[in-house]
Design a protein around this motif. Structure first.
Motif, short mmCIF file in Angstrom:
data_model
loop_
_atom_site.label_atom_id
_atom_site.label_comp_id
_atom_site.label_asym_id
_atom_site.label_seq_id
_atom_site.Cartn_x
_atom_site.Cartn_y
_atom_site.Cartn_z
N ILE B 2 0.84 -1.20 0.00
CA ILE B 2 0.00 0.00 0.00
C ILE B 2 0.87 1.25 0.00
CG2 ILE B 2 -2.08 -1.03 1.00
CD1 ILE B 2 -1.27 0.23 3.72
N GLY B 3 0.33 2.28 -0.65
CA GLY B 3 1.05 3.55 -0.75
C GLY B 3 0.34 4.62 0.05
N ARG B 4 0.04 5.73 -0.58
CA ARG B 4 -0.57 6.86 0.11
C ARG B 4 -1.96 6.51 0.64
NH1 ARG B 4 -2.48 10.60 -2.43
NH2 ARG B 4 -1.94 12.45 -1.25
N LEU B 5 -2.35 7.19 1.69
CA LEU B 5 -3.76 7.18 2.11
C LEU B 5 -4.49 8.13 1.17
CD1 LEU B 5 -5.90 6.34 4.36
CD2 LEU B 5 -5.44 8.60 5.32
N VAL B 8 -10.11 9.29 3.64
CA VAL B 8 -10.92 8.72 4.71
C VAL B 8 -12.36 9.08 4.37
CG1 VAL B 8 -11.46 8.73 7.18
CG2 VAL B 8 -9.10 9.09 6.42
N LEU B 26 -14.54 23.86 11.17
CA LEU B 26 -13.14 23.38 11.09
C LEU B 26 -12.32 24.17 10.09
CD1 LEU B 26 -13.73 19.52 11.40
CD2 LEU B 26 -12.76 21.04 13.13
N GLY B 27 -12.96 25.03 9.31
CA GLY B 27 -12.22 25.92 8.41
C GLY B 27 -11.46 25.20 7.32
N ALA B 28 -12.06 24.13 6.78
CA ALA B 28 -11.38 23.33 5.74
C ALA B 28 -11.83 23.77 4.35
CB ALA B 28 -11.66 21.85 5.96
N LEU B 48 -7.50 18.33 2.16
CA LEU B 48 -6.49 18.68 3.16
C LEU B 48 -5.14 18.76 2.45
CD1 LEU B 48 -7.63 16.29 6.05
CD2 LEU B 48 -8.28 18.68 5.67
N PRO B 49 -4.12 19.34 3.09
CA PRO B 49 -2.84 19.48 2.39
C PRO B 49 -2.24 18.14 1.95
CG PRO B 49 -2.89 20.88 4.34
CD PRO B 49 -4.13 20.04 4.40
N ASN B 50 -2.51 17.06 2.66
CA ASN B 50 -1.85 15.79 2.34
C ASN B 50 -2.78 14.67 1.91
OD1 ASN B 50 -2.88 15.70 5.00
ND2 ASN B 50 -1.38 14.16 5.63
N THR B 51 -4.10 14.85 2.04
CA THR B 51 -5.03 13.79 1.66
C THR B 51 -6.42 14.40 1.59
OG1 THR B 51 -5.72 11.49 2.18
CG2 THR B 51 -5.42 12.98 4.06
N ILE B 53 -10.71 14.06 2.83
CA ILE B 53 -11.85 13.46 3.53
C ILE B 53 -13.00 13.43 2.52
CG2 ILE B 53 -13.44 13.64 5.47
CD1 ILE B 53 -10.55 13.22 6.38
N VAL B 80 -11.34 3.50 4.94
CA VAL B 80 -10.11 4.18 4.53
C VAL B 80 -9.71 3.63 3.16
CG1 VAL B 80 -9.20 4.73 6.82
CG2 VAL B 80 -8.69 2.50 5.81
N TYR B 82 -6.52 3.13 0.53
CA TYR B 82 -5.08 3.15 0.28
C TYR B 82 -4.81 3.01 -1.22
CZ TYR B 82 -4.92 1.93 5.28
OH TYR B 82 -5.09 1.92 6.64
#
Lengths: 134, 134
Positions: B2-5, B8, B26-28, B48-51, B53, B80, B82
């Motif tokens: 598995i690599g990146r998430l 979610v 939450l200011g997203a 989000l900066p890295n993944t 939701i 989740v 992957y």
């Protein structure tokens, strides 16, 4: 306000078996178990290229994940953790909107040595949300 | 393996309210809703900066998340996802270990237009796992 997804936490009844699944079946980068007696859990970190999975199992009788595992004996996704730049500013903004901060409302030092807070799942679509100061 | 998430997924009973919580509380960075009739869901992506939701709510009577929401009326973390490089190789490796692939075992085209498979939660610590060919 929220930044990176710091981790997804999965509560498991058998940490060794769960770590073996992630290592041997899913082929992930699985770190050794770390006892966190102050938090009532033993943790295995799984390092993904962009974030982490945290496998949690209870440590001691007063573990905060015991009730979750009683309800979900096979385990399950326990919470998500978002990073924030300033946890006090984040808390005050959340409280101003009516969102409930769990516990005393004062940040504690989390498993990564950084200040964290947990938010009430009922205010976030049934999802337990941890905030960690990055 | 598995690599990146990739994401979610959080199932929610009221998509508009959940999107407003992520945007205003939450200011997203919350994207507009997308109907995915082939998957029985309407989705809101939160970048989000890295993944990501993904907020999911049922669309139509045969939605695959209906039973989850019946059991968890306030919503909750549903799965989740992957990333893998080669979904057929990943599937065959998983099946060789005895892990169960849901449905026919053939990848379907997921909500991002890429081949996906779902793995049985009982084989992964009570966690529904989606694999997506990156």
């Amino acid at each position: 306000m929220i930044g990176r997804l710091n981790h997804v936490a999965i509560a498991v009844p058998d940490l060794e078996a769960a770590a073996a699944t992630y290592r041997d079946v899913l082929g992930a980068d699985v770190k050794p178990p770390q006892a966190e007696p102050d938090h009532g859990v033993t943790v295995v970190f799984i390092e993904l290229p962009n974030t982490k999975i945290e496998l949690l199992t209870p440590l001691g009788d007063a573990s905060p994940i015991r009730a979750f595992l009683d309800k979900n004996p096979s385990g399950g996704i326990h919470h998500v953790c978002y990073e924030v730049d300033d946890i006090i500013a984040a808390r005050d903004r959340l409280k101003a909107t009516g969102a409930r901060v769990l516990g005393s409302g004062e940040p504690k030092i989390g498993a990564h040595g950084k200040p964290v807070l947990f938010l009430h799942p009922k205010d976030f679509n049934g999802t337990l949300v941890e905030l960690e100061q990055a």
